[in-house]
Design a protein around this motif. Structure first.
Motif, PDB file in Angstrom:
ATOM      1  N   GLY A  58       0.760  -1.241   0.000  1.00 33.32           N
ATOM      2  CA  GLY A  58       0.000   0.000   0.000  1.00 33.32           C
ATOM      3  C   GLY A  58       0.790   1.291   0.000  1.00 33.32           C
ATOM      4  N   ALA A  59       2.111   1.210   0.066  1.00 36.02           N
ATOM      5  CA  ALA A  59       2.916   2.439  -0.005  1.00 36.02           C
ATOM      6  C   ALA A  59       2.809   3.030  -1.412  1.00 36.02           C
ATOM      7  N   ILE A  60       2.978   4.315  -1.495  1.00 32.51           N
ATOM      8  CA  ILE A  60       2.934   5.006  -2.781  1.00 32.51           C
ATOM      9  C   ILE A  60       4.311   4.924  -3.420  1.00 32.51           C
ATOM     10  N   SER A  61       4.342   4.432  -4.635  1.00 34.67           N
ATOM     11  CA  SER A  61       5.590   4.275  -5.372  1.00 34.67           C
ATOM     12  C   SER A  61       6.056   5.627  -5.891  1.00 34.67           C
ATOM     13  N   ILE A  62       7.314   5.946  -5.625  1.00 30.35           N
ATOM     14  CA  ILE A  62       7.918   7.200  -6.091  1.00 30.35           C
ATOM     15  C   ILE A  62       8.995   6.840  -7.113  1.00 30.35           C
ATOM     16  N   ARG A  63       8.828   7.316  -8.337  1.00 30.18           N
ATOM     17  CA  ARG A  63       9.737   6.936  -9.422  1.00 30.18           C
ATOM     18  C   ARG A  63      10.889   7.903  -9.654  1.00 30.18           C
ATOM     19  N   ASN A  64      10.743   9.164  -9.185  1.00 33.01           N
ATOM     20  CA  ASN A  64      11.809  10.140  -9.412  1.00 33.01           C
ATOM     21  C   ASN A  64      11.669  11.291  -8.417  1.00 33.01           C
ATOM     22  N   ARG A  65      12.631  12.187  -8.443  1.00 37.69           N
ATOM     23  CA  ARG A  65      12.646  13.305  -7.486  1.00 37.69           C
ATOM     24  C   ARG A  65      11.466  14.247  -7.666  1.00 37.69           C
ATOM     25  N   ALA A  66      11.099  14.495  -8.906  1.00 39.01           N
ATOM     26  CA  ALA A  66       9.981  15.403  -9.165  1.00 39.01           C
ATOM     27  C   ALA A  66       8.685  14.845  -8.576  1.00 39.01           C
ATOM     28  N   GLU A  67       8.479  13.555  -8.723  1.00 35.26           N
ATOM     29  CA  GLU A  67       7.280  12.929  -8.164  1.00 35.26           C
ATOM     30  C   GLU A  67       7.300  12.991  -6.634  1.00 35.26           C
ATOM     31  N   LEU A  68       8.462  12.810  -6.032  1.00 30.71           N
ATOM     32  CA  LEU A  68       8.581  12.916  -4.585  1.00 30.71           C
ATOM     33  C   LEU A  68       8.171  14.313  -4.125  1.00 30.71           C
ATOM     34  N   ARG A  69       8.642  15.318  -4.813  1.00 25.42           N
ATOM     35  CA  ARG A  69       8.313  16.704  -4.468  1.00 25.42           C
ATOM     36  C   ARG A  69       6.810  16.938  -4.550  1.00 25.42           C
ATOM     37  N   ILE A  70       6.184  16.443  -5.600  1.00 25.86           N
ATOM     38  CA  ILE A  70       4.743  16.597  -5.780  1.00 25.86           C
ATOM     39  C   ILE A  70       3.992  15.914  -4.643  1.00 25.86           C
ATOM     40  N   ARG A  71       4.395  14.701  -4.317  1.00 18.59           N
ATOM     41  CA  ARG A  71       3.718  13.942  -3.252  1.00 18.59           C
ATOM     42  C   ARG A  71       3.882  14.612  -1.894  1.00 18.59           C
ATOM     43  N   LEU A  72       5.060  15.141  -1.622  1.00 18.31           N
ATOM     44  CA  LEU A  72       5.279  15.815  -0.346  1.00 18.31           C
ATOM     45  C   LEU A  72       4.427  17.079  -0.250  1.00 18.31           C
ATOM     46  N   MET A  73       4.247  17.771  -1.366  1.00 16.33           N
ATOM     47  CA  MET A  73       3.368  18.944  -1.363  1.00 16.33           C
ATOM     48  C   MET A  73       1.919  18.521  -1.113  1.00 16.33           C
ATOM     49  N   GLU A  74       1.492  17.381  -1.668  1.00 15.89           N
ATOM     50  CA  GLU A  74       0.143  16.865  -1.419  1.00 15.89           C
ATOM     51  C   GLU A  74      -0.048  16.567   0.065  1.00 15.89           C
ATOM     52  N   VAL A  75       0.951  15.960   0.685  1.00 17.44           N
ATOM     53  CA  VAL A  75       0.869  15.641   2.106  1.00 17.44           C
ATOM     54  C   VAL A  75       0.748  16.923   2.922  1.00 17.44           C
ATOM     55  N   ALA A  76       1.521  17.929   2.568  1.00 17.92           N
ATOM     56  CA  ALA A  76       1.482  19.198   3.301  1.00 17.92           C
ATOM     57  C   ALA A  76       0.110  19.868   3.175  1.00 17.92           C
ATOM     58  N   LYS A  77      -0.530  19.726   2.016  1.00 17.43           N
ATOM     59  CA  LYS A  77      -1.847  20.330   1.807  1.00 17.43           C
ATOM     60  C   LYS A  77      -2.959  19.528   2.468  1.00 17.43           C
ATOM     61  N   ASN A  78      -2.720  18.236   2.673  1.00 16.34           N
ATOM     62  CA  ASN A  78      -3.730  17.342   3.224  1.00 16.34           C
ATOM     63  C   ASN A  78      -3.119  16.588   4.410  1.00 16.34           C
ATOM     64  N   PRO A  79      -3.062  17.206   5.585  1.00 23.21           N
ATOM     65  CA  PRO A  79      -2.383  16.583   6.724  1.00 23.21           C
ATOM     66  C   PRO A  79      -2.967  15.245   7.152  1.00 23.21           C
ATOM     67  N   GLN A  80      -4.244  14.961   6.829  1.00 24.63           N
ATOM     68  CA  GLN A  80      -4.797  13.650   7.185  1.00 24.63           C
ATOM     69  C   GLN A  80      -4.149  12.548   6.359  1.00 24.63           C
ATOM     70  N   GLY A  81      -3.711  12.887   5.159  1.00 24.19           N
ATOM     71  CA  GLY A  81      -2.923  11.976   4.336  1.00 24.19           C
ATOM     72  C   GLY A  81      -3.664  10.837   3.701  1.00 24.19           C
ATOM     73  N   ASN A  82      -4.935  10.652   4.006  1.00 22.87           N
ATOM     74  CA  ASN A  82      -5.625   9.504   3.455  1.00 22.87           C
ATOM     75  C   ASN A  82      -6.283   9.797   2.119  1.00 22.87           C
ATOM     76  N   GLN A  83      -6.037  10.961   1.552  1.00 21.46           N
ATOM     77  CA  GLN A  83      -6.635  11.312   0.280  1.00 21.46           C
ATOM     78  C   GLN A  83      -5.592  11.487  -0.825  1.00 21.46           C
ATOM     79  N   LEU A  84      -4.415  10.904  -0.669  1.00 25.35           N
ATOM     80  CA  LEU A  84      -3.398  11.054  -1.724  1.00 25.35           C
ATOM     81  C   LEU A  84      -3.838  10.281  -2.953  1.00 25.35           C
ATOM     82  N   SER A  85      -3.642  10.888  -4.092  1.00 31.14           N
ATOM     83  CA  SER A  85      -4.030  10.240  -5.339  1.00 31.14           C
ATOM     84  C   SER A  85      -3.004   9.188  -5.731  1.00 31.14           C
ATOM     85  N   MET A  86      -3.453   8.180  -6.391  1.00 37.69           N
ATOM     86  CA  MET A  86      -2.562   7.141  -6.911  1.00 37.69           C
ATOM     87  C   MET A  86      -2.332   7.419  -8.380  1.00 37.69           C
ATOM     88  N   ILE A  87      -1.062   7.489  -8.781  1.00 39.60           N
ATOM     89  CA  ILE A  87      -0.738   7.749 -10.190  1.00 39.60           C
ATOM     90  C   ILE A  87      -0.539   6.414 -10.882  1.00 39.60           C
TER      91      ILE A  87
END
Length: 87
Positions: A58-87
């Motif tokens: 169930g972990a979110i797969s991160i393929r590159n640095r740009a994707e990591l940055r995007i995902r971390l920004m999503e987490v910061a915007k959504n502190p509950q974290g259970n609404q992260l999109s799956m790419i």
């Protein structure tokens, strides 16, 4: 492990850079998933065996640095974290 539990509890998400097949990082990632914390696992780690295991569970797969940055920004915007999109 108690220290890891405290850190996981206080964190918005867990970024797994490299987890071996057996070890504390894999255990911490599994615990974070059980607590419904977002776990971001890098696919491009030197030894991605543990990361792949976390992704299978169930972990979110991160393929590159740009994707990591995007995902971390999503987490910061959504502190509950259970609404992260799956790419």
């Amino acid at each position: 492990m108690a220290r890891n539990n405290v850190i996981i509890g206080l964190s918005l998400a867990l970024v797994v850079v490299e987890a071996s097949e057996k070890g504390g990082t894999l255990t911490a990632g599994t615990k974070a998933l059980q607590l419904n914390k977002p776990v971001l696992a890098l696919e491009f780690a030197m030894n991605p065996c543990g990361n792949a295991e976390l992704i299978r569970h169930g972990a979110i797969s991160i393929r590159n640095r740009a994707e990591l940055r995007i995902r971390l920004m999503e987490v910061a915007k959504n502190p509950q974290g259970n609404q992260l999109s799956m790419i």
